[in-house]
Design a protein around this motif. Structure first.
Motif, PDB file in Angstrom:
ATOM      1  N   ARG B 102     -34.149  -9.387  93.475  1.00 47.74           N
ATOM      2  CA  ARG B 102     -32.801  -8.891  93.769  1.00 47.74           C
ATOM      3  C   ARG B 102     -32.301  -9.437  95.095  1.00 47.74           C
ATOM      4  N   TRP B 103     -33.178  -9.402  96.062  1.00 44.98           N
ATOM      5  CA  TRP B 103     -32.825  -9.945  97.382  1.00 44.98           C
ATOM      6  C   TRP B 103     -32.387 -11.403  97.250  1.00 44.98           C
ATOM      7  N   LEU B 104     -33.177 -12.169  96.547  1.00 41.40           N
ATOM      8  CA  LEU B 104     -32.839 -13.582  96.379  1.00 41.40           C
ATOM      9  C   LEU B 104     -31.506 -13.740  95.648  1.00 41.40           C
ATOM     10  N   ALA B 105     -31.288 -12.900  94.642  1.00 39.58           N
ATOM     11  CA  ALA B 105     -30.045 -13.003  93.873  1.00 39.58           C
ATOM     12  C   ALA B 105     -28.827 -12.767  94.768  1.00 39.58           C
ATOM     13  N   VAL B 153     -33.026  -3.330  99.986  1.00 41.46           N
ATOM     14  CA  VAL B 153     -34.156  -2.864 100.793  1.00 41.46           C
ATOM     15  C   VAL B 153     -34.319  -1.353 100.674  1.00 41.46           C
ATOM     16  N   ALA B 154     -33.180  -0.644 100.695  1.00 42.21           N
ATOM     17  CA  ALA B 154     -33.258   0.818 100.601  1.00 42.21           C
ATOM     18  C   ALA B 154     -33.892   1.240  99.281  1.00 42.21           C
ATOM     19  N   GLY B 160     -41.048   2.959  97.076  1.00 39.20           N
ATOM     20  CA  GLY B 160     -42.351   2.801  97.713  1.00 39.20           C
ATOM     21  C   GLY B 160     -42.913   1.397  97.718  1.00 39.20           C
ATOM     22  N   THR B 161     -42.107   0.400  97.394  1.00 37.51           N
ATOM     23  CA  THR B 161     -42.642  -0.974  97.360  1.00 37.51           C
ATOM     24  C   THR B 161     -42.415  -1.731  98.657  1.00 37.51           C
ATOM     25  N   LEU B 162     -41.786  -1.084  99.619  1.00 42.67           N
ATOM     26  CA  LEU B 162     -41.520  -1.779 100.884  1.00 42.67           C
ATOM     27  C   LEU B 162     -42.785  -1.793 101.738  1.00 42.67           C
ATOM     28  N   VAL B 247     -38.576  -8.764 105.784  1.00 41.81           N
ATOM     29  CA  VAL B 247     -38.126  -7.379 105.890  1.00 41.81           C
ATOM     30  C   VAL B 247     -39.036  -6.441 105.095  1.00 41.81           C
ATOM     31  N   GLY B 248     -40.045  -7.000 104.439  1.00 45.01           N
ATOM     32  CA  GLY B 248     -41.033  -6.157 103.786  1.00 45.01           C
ATOM     33  C   GLY B 248     -40.939  -6.106 102.270  1.00 45.01           C
TER      34      GLY B 248
END
Lengths: 249, 249
Positions: B102-105, B153-154, B160-162, B247-248
């Motif tokens: 998702r971040w990459l998208a 990120v939120a 719990g995957t961060l 960012v984790g």
DNA sequence: TGTACATCAGTGAACGCGCGTTCACTGATGTAC
DNA sequence: TGTACATCAGTGAACGCGCGTTCACTGATGTAC
């Protein structure tokens, strides 16, 4: 005839030549001052001439056009930034600082210069000036600051303290953790061009960190941190250190 | 009387109101076109009017000044970029993609929009337009793209995957690996303002990644990657993934 | 439905401005013999 | 050392341009009764 003139010029600078050099410098100085006050788009030959007590057409004895004056300012900006970075590097070497400390010192110097000369920074790292194309001659000065960062990493690698791929991406999907072939090729080409002995992954990370460093500085300078980041110095130091770690320092 | 007019206007749009809305849109469209061709500094009310077959003074029925037109363009640019980011986020949710995906998208959407609209991008993320101060009203649209990154990120944190502080700085000097108090305060304030439940270190890393992402895009767009990075798509993907990891995610 | 009036988009001329660049010129500084 | 000539910095007027903004106006569209 031309050659005679030239040999004489090289032997000693006559009064006329000295005057010419001084006035050229004064024009650039005044142009810088106006750049700092109003920004690049607002830079006007007429205003510079006015401030120097000359008539605007006189400037054409020194710069054939407005764009040439702009080019001189761009070159000067790159050179000043490059000098700041190199000085910081030299100083940290003198103090025999650790590689991460050297990296931070260079990053700080870049940011410090940018904060002190926001319009000059914007001139070279902001939006391109519309209708202006930087000539080839600016690429040398343009790379000086970057090369100071490169030097820190290269030295760390030479002394064996560089740690490859620290944390990096793809922790979860360990399968694809190798650098894509195209990036490896780019990294190798760049390393070769700079005469660097660096693993491709490090070279690649370095390029990314370089761009990201200027992202931090641009956001701060261009106002994106307003009401978001207040402790600017701390934030920068922390982020710059993280960038250093990301390239393996 | 004023109230009567207003209630009528709200009840249904008369022909005059519709014409007004259409022409306002046409003006913005033409201004966008000229922005894309010449850049913000070159944007001229007269040129826009000329192109629309109007007389320049007629524009003042729609925008009280050039700066107001600029503000409209800035708002539109932020909104378009924000919409691109939000669409990418919504789409990746629909596909139930992993947080890093998702971040990459979202990152790709931001870059894609920037490459497609370089002058609009430069207008909002390049050097500030000299003599122009963005009004408060732009801050909402300005944050949309950033909020899409925040959401990724939120959500990762909520499920719990961060992974906190991955690699990060200070590996060598473990002693000072805590976030400085000032940064912790800034991060907490920002999280509170956004109604976020994120650890300060993650919030801080997110802000840094946000600035760094735009650093990558600006360097590509503004020509700093010339003769340095050739495989631009691969380079961006790789770097964006690394930012997500930082960012984790 | 028809008429008197108010609203408002668009016109065209004008104001005053600053810009980059060209050009024929003057007069001072340097060069050659 | 002195004189004739060449070089060159700086002048001042001019060209042609485009800009943002104001203002009194016309004529069409909408509103109230």
């Amino acid at each position: 005839m031309a050659s005679m003139t030239e040999t004489r010029r090289n032997r000693s600078l006559g009064a006329r030549e000295r005057a010419r050099a001084e006035i050229t410098a004064a024009i650039k100085e005044e142009a810088s001052r106006q750049l700092a006050e109003r920004g690049a788009a607002q830079l006007s030959l007429r205003a510079v001439a006015r401030e120097l007590g000359m008539v605007s057409s006189a400037l054409y004895r020194y710069f054939p056009s407005r764009d040439d004056l702009l080019t001189a300012l761009i070159t000067d900006a790159y050179d000043a930034l490059g000098a700041a970075a190199e000085d910081a590097l030299a100083d940290s070497r003198r103090r025999t600082a650790s590689p991460p400390a050297r990296w931070l010192a260079v990053c700080r110097a870049v940011r410090g210069w940018a904060l002190a000369h926001p319009h000059a920074y914007a001139l070279v790292y902001g939006s391109p000036v519309p209708g202006y194309e930087a000539p080839q001659s600016t690429t040398g000065p343009a790379s000086r600051a970057a090369l100071a960062l490169v030097a820190v990493v290269a030295e760390a690698h030479a002394t064996g303290t560089l740690q490859p791929d620290p944390g990096g991406p793809h922790r979860e999907t360990g399968a694809e953790s190798a650098l894509p072939a195209e990036l490896e090729r780019d990294a190798a080409a760049l390393a070769a061009r700079l005469g660097l002995d660096l693993p491709p992954a490090a070279t690649n990370a370095l390029v990314a960190a370089w761009a990201q460093l200027f992202g931090l500085i641009s956001f701060e300078l261009f106002g994106q941190f307003t009401r978001v980041v207040e402790a600017r110095d701390d934030f920068f130091d922390h982020s710059a250190r993280a960038l250093g770690a990301a390239v393996g320092l």
